[in-house]
Write an enzyme that holds these catalytic residues in place. Sequence first.
Site, PDB file in Angstrom:
ATOM      1  N   ALA A  26       1.160  -1.703  -0.026  1.00 53.38           N
ATOM      2  CA  ALA A  26       0.009   0.046  -0.115  1.00 53.38           C
ATOM      3  C   ALA A  26       0.655   1.253   0.116  1.00 53.38           C
ATOM      4  O   ALA A  26      -0.223   2.251   0.177  1.00 53.38           O
ATOM      5  CB  ALA A  26      -0.667  -0.633   1.327  1.00 53.38           C
ATOM      6  N   LEU A  30       1.858   1.538  -7.722  1.00 56.41           N
ATOM      7  CA  LEU A  30       0.652   0.885  -8.283  1.00 56.41           C
ATOM      8  C   LEU A  30      -1.030   0.926  -7.650  1.00 56.41           C
ATOM      9  O   LEU A  30      -1.912   1.419  -8.024  1.00 56.41           O
ATOM     10  CB  LEU A  30       0.687  -0.894  -8.268  1.00 56.41           C
ATOM     11  CG  LEU A  30      -0.849  -1.866  -9.233  1.00 56.41           C
ATOM     12  CD1 LEU A  30      -0.185  -0.959 -10.529  1.00 56.41           C
ATOM     13  CD2 LEU A  30      -0.830  -2.335  -9.042  1.00 56.41           C
ATOM     14  N   HIS A 197      -3.769  -6.018 -16.476  1.00 55.21           N
ATOM     15  CA  HIS A 197      -4.963  -5.424 -15.821  1.00 55.21           C
ATOM     16  C   HIS A 197      -5.158  -5.014 -18.009  1.00 55.21           C
ATOM     17  O   HIS A 197      -6.467  -4.102 -18.148  1.00 55.21           O
ATOM     18  CB  HIS A 197      -4.453  -4.193 -15.717  1.00 55.21           C
ATOM     19  CG  HIS A 197      -2.833  -3.155 -15.965  1.00 55.21           C
ATOM     20  ND1 HIS A 197      -2.248  -3.279 -16.068  1.00 55.21           N
ATOM     21  CD2 HIS A 197      -3.571  -1.762 -17.175  1.00 55.21           C
ATOM     22  CE1 HIS A 197      -1.411  -2.945 -17.346  1.00 55.21           C
ATOM     23  NE2 HIS A 197      -2.573  -2.079 -17.208  1.00 55.21           N
ATOM     24  N   GLU A 235       5.954   3.193 -25.805  1.00 54.18           N
ATOM     25  CA  GLU A 235       5.809   4.658 -24.590  1.00 54.18           C
ATOM     26  C   GLU A 235       6.663   5.540 -24.191  1.00 54.18           C
ATOM     27  O   GLU A 235       7.613   4.997 -24.608  1.00 54.18           O
ATOM     28  CB  GLU A 235       5.556   4.324 -23.487  1.00 54.18           C
ATOM     29  CG  GLU A 235       4.837   3.013 -22.971  1.00 54.18           C
ATOM     30  CD  GLU A 235       4.176   2.385 -21.645  1.00 54.18           C
ATOM     31  OE1 GLU A 235       3.630   1.954 -20.406  1.00 54.18           O
ATOM     32  OE2 GLU A 235       5.361   0.889 -21.791  1.00 54.18           O
ATOM     33  N   ASP A 254       8.355  -7.623 -18.107  1.00 51.19           N
ATOM     34  CA  ASP A 254       7.074  -6.491 -17.868  1.00 51.19           C
ATOM     35  C   ASP A 254       6.142  -6.352 -18.870  1.00 51.19           C
ATOM     36  O   ASP A 254       5.059  -6.579 -18.200  1.00 51.19           O
ATOM     37  CB  ASP A 254       8.272  -4.577 -17.553  1.00 51.19           C
ATOM     38  CG  ASP A 254       6.834  -4.035 -17.391  1.00 51.19           C
ATOM     39  OD1 ASP A 254       6.387  -4.773 -16.251  1.00 51.19           O
ATOM     40  OD2 ASP A 254       7.349  -3.365 -17.684  1.00 51.19           O
ATOM     41  N   HIS A 259       1.136  -8.656 -21.320  1.00 48.51           N
ATOM     42  CA  HIS A 259       0.240  -7.847 -21.534  1.00 48.51           C
ATOM     43  C   HIS A 259       0.139  -8.483 -23.447  1.00 48.51           C
ATOM     44  O   HIS A 259      -0.548  -8.219 -24.177  1.00 48.51           O
ATOM     45  CB  HIS A 259       0.625  -6.326 -21.233  1.00 48.51           C
ATOM     46  CG  HIS A 259      -0.048  -6.053 -20.570  1.00 48.51           C
ATOM     47  ND1 HIS A 259      -0.256  -6.300 -19.487  1.00 48.51           N
ATOM     48  CD2 HIS A 259       0.704  -5.026 -19.639  1.00 48.51           C
ATOM     49  CE1 HIS A 259      -0.217  -5.657 -18.248  1.00 48.51           C
ATOM     50  NE2 HIS A 259       1.279  -4.968 -18.458  1.00 48.51           N
TER      51      HIS A 259
HETATM   52  C1  BG6 Z   1       2.127  -2.503 -16.705  1.00 50.98           C
HETATM   53  C2  BG6 Z   1       3.796  -2.022 -17.356  1.00 50.98           C
HETATM   54  O1  BG6 Z   1       1.580  -3.712 -16.800  1.00 50.98           O
HETATM   55  O2  BG6 Z   1       1.671  -1.883 -18.468  1.00 50.98           O
HETATM   56  C3  BG6 Z   1       4.379  -1.052 -17.786  1.00 50.98           C
HETATM   57  O3  BG6 Z   1       4.688  -2.789 -15.568  1.00 50.98           O
HETATM   58  C4  BG6 Z   1       2.957  -0.208 -18.536  1.00 50.98           C
HETATM   59  O4  BG6 Z   1       5.877  -0.435 -17.304  1.00 50.98           O
HETATM   60  C5  BG6 Z   1       1.675  -0.570 -18.020  1.00 50.98           C
HETATM   61  O5  BG6 Z   1       4.138   1.212 -18.636  1.00 50.98           O
HETATM   62  C6  BG6 Z   1       1.258  -0.222 -19.285  1.00 50.98           C
HETATM   63  O6  BG6 Z   1      -0.640   0.385 -19.069  1.00 50.98           O
HETATM   64  P1  BG6 Z   1      -1.294   1.527 -19.581  1.00 50.98           P
HETATM   65  O7  BG6 Z   1      -2.229   0.447 -18.600  1.00 50.98           O
HETATM   66  O8  BG6 Z   1      -0.498   2.538 -18.724  1.00 50.98           O
HETATM   67  O9  BG6 Z   1      -0.766   1.326 -20.837  1.00 50.98           O
END
Ligand code: BG6
Length: 496
Positions: A26, A30, A197, A235, A254, A259
């Site tokens: 916490a 994140l 996510h 990014e 990462d 993702h």
């Molecule tokens: C995270 C990664 O899981 O996703 C980061 O650890 C990345 O490095 C991020 O920047 C990107 O997520 P979003 O939702 O900002 O596209």
Amino acid sequence: MKIEKILVNNCEILRPEPFGFIIFGASGNLTYNKLIPSLFGLFKKGIIKNNFFIIGVGRTTYDDSSFRVRVENSIKNRFKDLRDKIIEDFCANTYYIKGKYEDIYTYNEIKERINELSLCYKTKGNIIYNVATPPILFEPIVIKLVESGLLGKNVNKNFFQRIMIEKPFGYDLKSAKKLNNIILKKIDDEQVFRIDHYLGKSTVQNILVFRFANTIFYDLWNNKNIECIQIKFKETSGVEERIEYFDSTGLIRDVFQNHILQLISLVTMEHPKRFTANYIQKEKNNIFKNIKPFNGLKLKEQIILGQYDGYRQYKKGLEKSCTETFFATRLFINNKRWNNVPVYIIAGKKMDCDESSIKVIFKRKINFLLKDEQNFNKNAITFKIKPQQGITLDFLGKVPGAKLCTQSFKMDFNYKSLFGEDMIDDYESVILECLYGDHTIFWDKKGVEYSWRILEPLLNKLKKCSLEEKDKMIKFYRPGSYGPEELKYFIKDYRD
Ligand code: BG6
């Protein structure tokens, strides 16, 4: 109990049961960048009501009131111009426990707090543990939760105990298997929610609907018609804010292991028998199983690893770091539908733009009045995930006027222009689905292990490399650029 229904964007959803939400980690980014704003988002939209409580657990010294100040700031940071009252109401439900994650006393204190707050908020013992710490702590936290009796099999079906685990789940195949085994010895798989996510993003969830609910694309989705698939995960930001985590992780662990592999599976999987977690995960796993793993002997031909200039100078101790902040690669899926269709991936930090997208490029089969083919875009469908959210279709059309001249055009569908800024965000969706106990937008045990299996030869090879060898592999690039120069030669047939 009467289950309430609510309308969100004209869609009827169920109000989740009352719950307690415990955040491990916490004091980390994140929590304030994602978890708290998303829990608040659900509250603000009226999806969750006042019968929930949140306990932050961390090593930093806070008490309830100083934690609430951070919670409030993180909300104000995301939701500008909001009434204070709604923020105050939310913050009043938040609590903090300072403690070490390896220390059983921390868990005893959590237990006492949960018992007291469950009564007060009438949550009936429903609990979600969210593990948002650095990955190295996942295992000890799970073990201590079980040892202290805070987490056990859901024998009593009158309430739920669930655990959400952040990514990366494991560090390699061996550690992912170990973590799965440790968890599943003590609790049931249905209590485990392995977070990605990206699967919570509406633009990502829309991929399956777009593919399977529209007759016009359904039959075209194969190697007879599709030339290649291009995934971008670019990014502009760097990794300075979380350099400790990043330097020991690298971009492959990462974003690629999680993702990007999820995006590939969604765009290439077969139609699931039903749109439920098990069937969807089964079809995704068929893709993961069929992605050719990297060949440790031919890495140079398969992947470019890069690092942005200035990374090594950022902090003492990084002078010799070979951690990748960029990679470009090409994958193939060995099945009937996708044989010989390359899937290109370009991902990097500190790049020229922010763009997360999947472009599906179609073969040119008809030659309609094209004098100079090279100058015309091929048909393509682009799933725009971030920052733009929508879908575009590239097609050829007629230029107005007497003569028959053709030109490339784009049809553009944009989520925000239809639904505004207040769409359910990725973590809102992830938390909500966990509250419902639905695994559709989470990794399953097998999927996580397959994902590491694809990367295993690459990670093993890198582990064995000497520092000099690794140094030779890493190509440097200017922050704000397209990536290393070598990219041009590596992916010749890649089109922007
Ligand atoms: C995270 C990664 O899981 O996703 C980061 O650890 C990345 O490095 C991020 O920047 C990107 O997520 P979003 O939702 O900002 O596209």
